[in-house]
Write a protein that holds these residues in place. Structure first.
Motif, mmCIF file in Angstrom:
data_model
loop_
_atom_site.group_PDB
_atom_site.id
_atom_site.type_symbol
_atom_site.label_atom_id
_atom_site.label_comp_id
_atom_site.label_asym_id
_atom_site.label_seq_id
_atom_site.Cartn_x
_atom_site.Cartn_y
_atom_site.Cartn_z
ATOM 1 N N THR A 150 -44.217 38.352 52.642
ATOM 2 C CA THR A 150 -44.459 37.063 53.270
ATOM 3 C C THR A 150 -44.407 37.199 54.778
ATOM 4 O O THR A 150 -43.840 38.156 55.318
ATOM 5 N N SER A 151 -44.994 36.236 55.459
ATOM 6 C CA SER A 151 -44.934 36.163 56.913
ATOM 7 C C SER A 151 -45.221 34.740 57.335
ATOM 8 O O SER A 151 -46.002 34.033 56.678
ATOM 9 N N ILE A 152 -44.620 34.299 58.402
ATOM 10 C CA ILE A 152 -44.919 32.986 58.954
ATOM 11 C C ILE A 152 -46.287 33.040 59.623
ATOM 12 O O ILE A 152 -46.577 33.961 60.386
ATOM 13 N N ALA A 153 -47.123 32.065 59.320
ATOM 14 C CA ALA A 153 -48.463 31.994 59.910
ATOM 15 C C ALA A 153 -48.865 30.536 60.001
ATOM 16 O O ALA A 153 -48.225 29.660 59.417
ATOM 17 N N GLN A 154 -49.918 30.266 60.726
ATOM 18 C CA GLN A 154 -50.398 28.906 60.867
ATOM 19 C C GLN A 154 -50.963 28.402 59.553
ATOM 20 O O GLN A 154 -51.606 29.143 58.804
ATOM 21 N N GLN A 155 -50.732 27.132 59.257
ATOM 22 C CA GLN A 155 -51.242 26.527 58.037
ATOM 23 C C GLN A 155 -52.764 26.512 58.054
ATOM 24 O O GLN A 155 -53.376 26.262 59.084
ATOM 25 N N GLY A 156 -53.358 26.768 56.879
ATOM 26 C CA GLY A 156 -54.807 26.779 56.773
ATOM 27 C C GLY A 156 -55.436 28.119 57.057
ATOM 28 O O GLY A 156 -56.650 28.281 56.889
ATOM 29 N N THR A 157 -54.627 29.100 57.492
ATOM 30 C CA THR A 157 -55.173 30.423 57.763
ATOM 31 C C THR A 157 -55.595 31.088 56.455
ATOM 32 O O THR A 157 -54.814 31.186 55.522
ATOM 33 N N LYS A 158 -56.845 31.552 56.400
ATOM 34 C CA LYS A 158 -57.353 32.150 55.168
ATOM 35 C C LYS A 158 -56.926 33.609 55.019
ATOM 36 O O LYS A 158 -56.786 34.107 53.910
ATOM 37 N N THR A 159 -56.752 34.305 56.127
ATOM 38 C CA THR A 159 -56.383 35.713 56.091
ATOM 39 C C THR A 159 -55.045 35.906 56.787
ATOM 40 O O THR A 159 -54.882 35.498 57.937
#
Length: 478
Positions: A256-265
């Motif tokens: 897992t990793s924190i990323a912006q919502q809606g990011t497809k990749t």
């Protein structure tokens, strides 16, 4: 006798009716092109919309204005980003041009430009309680720290470095404690932070472990065998242990990793060594002790490494544990600890544990063996229940810090170098130190599996107990 109305006096089959001789022809009613909303939601405000709502439009007027009537004639709600975009366009081309370009009323453009001049479009929306939406309350520290945390996360993600919630909590504690010494950096604070800034945890999919059909019977039989062995030989808790091999890799990519919502990749930077296998043998005891680990690297050449005292590093052609390495582990780790005292080791059903030569070596030093039934390790093996997961999380944290330091030292676009065997030894040593600081977690793993329960059954726990499982998870996450 009545006659049907002429075809020119109706618009559709729904208007077909029979007229009586004395009744004048009924004029066709105009068709309402748009749904009428309640006042709370809003109704169309253009001239054509009002005409359609009141039913005062003739057929010709309806037909002439049908093409120009669109959904933009109704009331809409616009986001701050859209308003700012329209204001910028109006500043360059004029208010009327912006209204035509974005199909909004010019009065809205005028009001938004006034709000932009007073700064209303530049502040973050707050709720009626005075807090930022998604925060759960007012911030107890300067808002600039939130911006620093977001910038830190985005910089790591730009380099494809995974960011866990534990890393976020540790970083937040470092930045906030000087301003608020009482800040605890809890898991709830991390969730609220992610919600405030449209961030979330992203997970890779995995297959669940299959459990046997006769699960209850196998677990009961295993517990009965453990109780029988303990009553017969009276093993103390410091001589009841669980040994298991856990695989690891030179590139410990997190799931897992924190990323912006809606990011497809959600990509993660790697050194290309995510398939370079090694094996770590762990041994934990029912009294909370963690014995030194043994590392098995892939290869045939003799190692020349600086190995901490007590630990063992060996090589094997495929990086696995075999019969010979089992004998080395028993001779160099288990035997120096027990010193010939009667003891009990709990193994899984790996065939390397069941070889006759291994069995004879164990029995020659008064070590007895209990084998967990096939496919029951997730319920009966303490290492699988609560030790392996935090141990690998410690290793992943070490790897993430290693990658972060590599990316700061290399040229952008260049692949970071792979961790060396000495790096792996150092990581395992530090992870072992952290496990030694958690004896309560180790004890709970034996309690949950029913291995260290009282012989009279007075405190025999239910291995399915949700409270014990929750206690183990909270202890491991601390």
């Amino acid at each position: 006798m009545s006659s049907p109305v002429a075809a020119g006096q109706i618009n559709s089959i729904r208007n077909y009716f029979i007229l009586s001789p004395n009744q004048p022809p009924r004029q066709p009613q105009p068709r309402k092109l748009f749904p009428v909303f309640k006042k709370k939601v809003g109704v169309c405000r253009t001239k054509l919309g009002k005409q359609l709502y009141n039913g005062s439009t003739s057929d010709s007027s309806v037909g002439s204005d049908t093409e120009s009537a669109t959904k933009s004639d109704f009331r809409h709600r616009y986001t701050l980003s859209v308003k700012r975009r329209i204001v910028v366009y109006a500043q360059q081309h004029g208010q009327r041009a912006a209204a035509r370009q974005y199909s909004v009323h010019h009065s809205n453009v005028t009001r938004w430009m006034r709000d932009e001049a007073t700064g209303k479009l530049n502040i973050q929306r707050v709720s009626r309680y005075g807090n930022i939406p998604g925060s759960g309350g007012k911030l107890s520290y300067p808002k600039e720290i939130d911006d620093k945390l977001v910038k830190w996360i985005l910089e790591l993600r730009d380099n494809q470095v995974p960011v866990s919630t534990n890393m976020l909590r540790q970083k937040a504690k470092e930045l906030i404690r000087p301003h608020n010494p009482m800040f605890k950096s809890s898991a709830g604070c991390a969730r609220q932070f992610l919600s405030r800034h449209s961030l979330s945890m992203r997970r890779r999919t995995s297959m669940a472990q299959r459990l046997p059909t006769e699960l209850e019977d196998k677990i009961t039989a295993f517990h009965d065998f453990i109780v029988e062995q303990r009553r017969t030989y009276n093993f103390p808790l410091e001589l009841i242990g669980n040994m298991d091999e856990t695989p690891a890799y030179f590139a410990l990519l997190p799931n897992t990793s924190i990323a912006q919502q809606g990011t497809k990749t959600v990509s993660i930077c790697s050194t290309g060594a995510e398939k370079s296998l090694l094996t770590v043998i762990l041994m934990v005891l029912a009294n909370g002790t963690v014995l030194p680990p043994m590392i098995i690297f892939k290869g045939v050449r003799k190692l020349n490494l600086n190995v901490p005292k007590g630990m063992v590093a060996e090589v094997q052609k495929k990086g696995w544990c075999d019969t010979e390495l089992m004998k080395i582990w028993h001779r160099r780790i288990w035997l120096p600890y027990t010193k010939g005292r009667q003891s009990l080791i709990i193994f899984d059903s790996f065939r390397g544990h069941l070889e006759d030569s291994v069995t004879n070596q164990l029995q020659s030093n008064q070590t007895y063996r209990a084998v967990i039934p096939g496919e029951c390790t997730s319920k009966l093996q303490p290492l699988d229940v609560s030790i392996n997961k935090p141990f690998k999380e410690y290793l992943r944290k070490e790897w993430c810090e290693f990658i972060d330091s590599q990316l700061k030292a290399i040229v952008p676009g260049e692949r970071p170098k792979t961790a060396s065997k000495q790096d792996i030894v150092n990581w395992v040593s530090r992870a072992w130190d952290k496990l030694q600081d958690r004896p309560d977690m180790v004890k709970l793993s034996f309690v949950c599996t029913g291995i260290s329960s009282a012989l009279d059954g007075s405190d025999d726990p239910d291995y399915r107990s949700a409270s014990i499982q929750h206690e183990i998870e909270s202890t491991a996450a601390a």
